[in-house]
Design an enzyme around this catalytic site. Sequence first.
Site, PDB file in Angstrom:
ATOM      1  N   HIS A   1       2.590   1.595  29.773  1.00  0.00           N
ATOM      2  CA  HIS A   1       3.510   1.580  28.635  1.00  0.00           C
ATOM      3  C   HIS A   1       4.902   1.132  29.084  1.00  0.00           C
ATOM      4  CE1 HIS A   1       4.547   3.959  24.676  1.00  0.00           C
ATOM      5  NE2 HIS A   1       4.690   2.660  24.541  1.00  0.00           N
TER       6      HIS A   1
ATOM      7  N   HIS B   1      -4.539   8.987  33.209  1.00  0.00           N
ATOM      8  CA  HIS B   1      -3.575   9.380  32.173  1.00  0.00           C
ATOM      9  C   HIS B   1      -2.165   8.920  32.553  1.00  0.00           C
ATOM     10  CE1 HIS B   1      -1.926  12.259  29.089  1.00  0.00           C
ATOM     11  NE2 HIS B   1      -0.876  12.172  29.895  1.00  0.00           N
ATOM     12  N   GLU B   2      -1.734   9.279  33.746  1.00  0.00           N
ATOM     13  CA  GLU B   2      -0.376   8.920  34.151  1.00  0.00           C
ATOM     14  C   GLU B   2      -0.224   7.406  34.298  1.00  0.00           C
ATOM     15  OE1 GLU B   2       1.922  10.977  33.865  1.00  0.00           O
ATOM     16  OE2 GLU B   2       0.643  12.755  33.681  1.00  0.00           O
TER      17      GLU B   2
ATOM     18  N   HIS C   1       0.667   5.927  31.011  1.00  0.00           N
ATOM     19  CA  HIS C   1       2.122   5.966  30.791  1.00  0.00           C
ATOM     20  C   HIS C   1       2.806   4.822  31.539  1.00  0.00           C
ATOM     21  CE1 HIS C   1       2.533   9.606  28.505  1.00  0.00           C
ATOM     22  NE2 HIS C   1       2.043  10.402  29.442  1.00  0.00           N
TER      23      HIS C   1
END
Length: 671
Positions: free
Chosen positions: A468, A461-462, A465
């Site tokens: 991104h 998940h991190e 980010h």
Amino acid sequence: MTNPLLSQWDTAFEIAPFDQIQDTDFAPALDQALAQHQAQIAEIAGNSEPATFDNVIEALETPCPALEQVLSVFYTVAGADSNPEREALQRDFSPKLAAHFSAITANKALYGRVKQVWEQRDSLDLSDEQARVLMLTHRGFVRGGAALEGEADQRMQEIKGRLASLGTEFTQNLLADERDWHMELGEEDLEGLPEFAIATARAAGVEKGADGPVVTLSRSIITPFLQFSPRRDLRQKAFAAWTARGANSGETDNRGIAAEILALRAERAALLGYDSFAQYKLETEMAKTPAAVRDLLMDVWEPAKARADADAEVLEQMMQADGINGDLQPWDWRYYAEKRRKVEHDLDEAELKPYLQLDRMIEASFSCANRLFGLEFAPLDVPLYHEDCRAWEVTRNGKHLAVFIGDYFARGSKRSGAWCSAMRAQAGFPQAQRPIVINVCNFAKATPALLSWDDARTLFHEFGHALHQMLSNVSYESISGTSVARDFVELPSQLYEHWLEAPEVLSEFATHAETGVVMPPELLQKVLGASTFDMGFQTAEYVASALVDLAFHEGAAPEDVMAKQAEVLAEIDMPAAITMRHATPQFAHVFSGDGYASGYYSYMWSEVMDADAFAAFEEAGGAFDSERAEALEKHILSTGGSVDAAELYKAFRGRLPGVEALLKGRGLAAE
């Protein structure tokens, strides 16, 4: 002697020289940096030339290097490696910074020039990205109170300063409660715990200076204890401490702070002409209105509650079969759910965890990024802020793209949770700069470090980010990377979690810590088959938190936040054996700052999209379909906030999604 925070960083990739920076450097550096930025703003506001996009908007987009350096370093270490000195500095800096940035928004001459550019926008021949930046800049000034006059203007600045101080106090109180509590375990108390849980408890005992193993309030330690300990009395004691964080009375009690924050937010929204803070906050998000948020949450709540109620009956029967009469309690749920998972799926955490080595899961996240986007990762030997940190250079086709830093282990100096931040964001103006991105997690430290399935999902998940940030390709820093609508920002991160479940990923990187053997196919099938196990519990604890957050901000601010929380939970008939994922006194997402205030629903809103987005890969032929990966980068990961979020998603998928894919992915769809 030159302050290292204000000097030119002649280091590899201009990474902060952490080994040269002392805590005593921060305060004088911030004062000088703020003075430099004030002079920069005064020059823009006082420019006698006609207002143009170049001399107003691009001038505002030109960073103040000193201020960026000071803030990037300070807030990195304040969150991930705090100490009493840094906590004191943070209490001093918060109102000072709030006053500084509030003064910029309230600068009438500056706002006048921004407004002039805005009013002539149709004749400026701007690019689409420039037009977007102009709109966001003008909107930011208006929503920040730039058009307010007199007492209203003064009150707005007071509110912003007070909110900044309260948010810092809330965060530090929570950290103090988490840091100060631990429960010592005798050797007899370790009975029933798997080896990995015993190892992490012993390591935590060493960190706390105890004579033996301890349970702390780190999620990566307390959750396995609640899952595996047969000692109901100890589970109850640990759970009580976990849920009492921020509500222990005394200096670290957050209940009064939360009430004041809500009152100030409501007043701030009213000054700007909004009926509620939720209406103000959601206006710029994809959801747009509180009603749209509530509709989504209730669409998910009903099937989640039905599943949770059914599961509670099964777990209570298991408990009573153990000779324990009475109702299932919150400190019982995880213990009996884990026993049930072993019975129904022949799977338990102790069997799975040796295959989820931290280092191998990092490799897996990198490998997926390589297959999808062509990224390569090479370790860097550079000084960082803590010995646990690691760094990599990220390249593509031999060209430097980013620096990635991973800080994975829990410690008393680190606030709870997991997050991604950029010490430097990508931008093309006024000169090209590549990002320096950090993932911070709170995994239990041991040798070797083993992850739970939830931990592994958090890592992916991190890193979503981080992608991104690293793949961002825009001109202006204000719209770079994760600078997007709050209910869109979780799309890349939650979407990336899906690659953890790709069989070809697990069959390569899920190798046993002791034998090196790849996870057996039958175990892999058990893992994937149990992916929606206990989803009623997981969904209910999350949605309840999101509904309480929304209710806090929809109408008049409650005087008694705990009474309001209880009222909301009663209205939705919250299952008795499930608590909110984040009760009000611990709800840092909502009360440490405005970021997720009235916005905790964002994870669910993004999940509607991520389930649908991954389906696009599956429909195209597989998790690593090259055309879909190229489209994902082109339309979502590289574009930052340069285009409206809904338009970005439609460019990738051709349409906006419905809630059906989310319910199916969580195993909550109607049969």
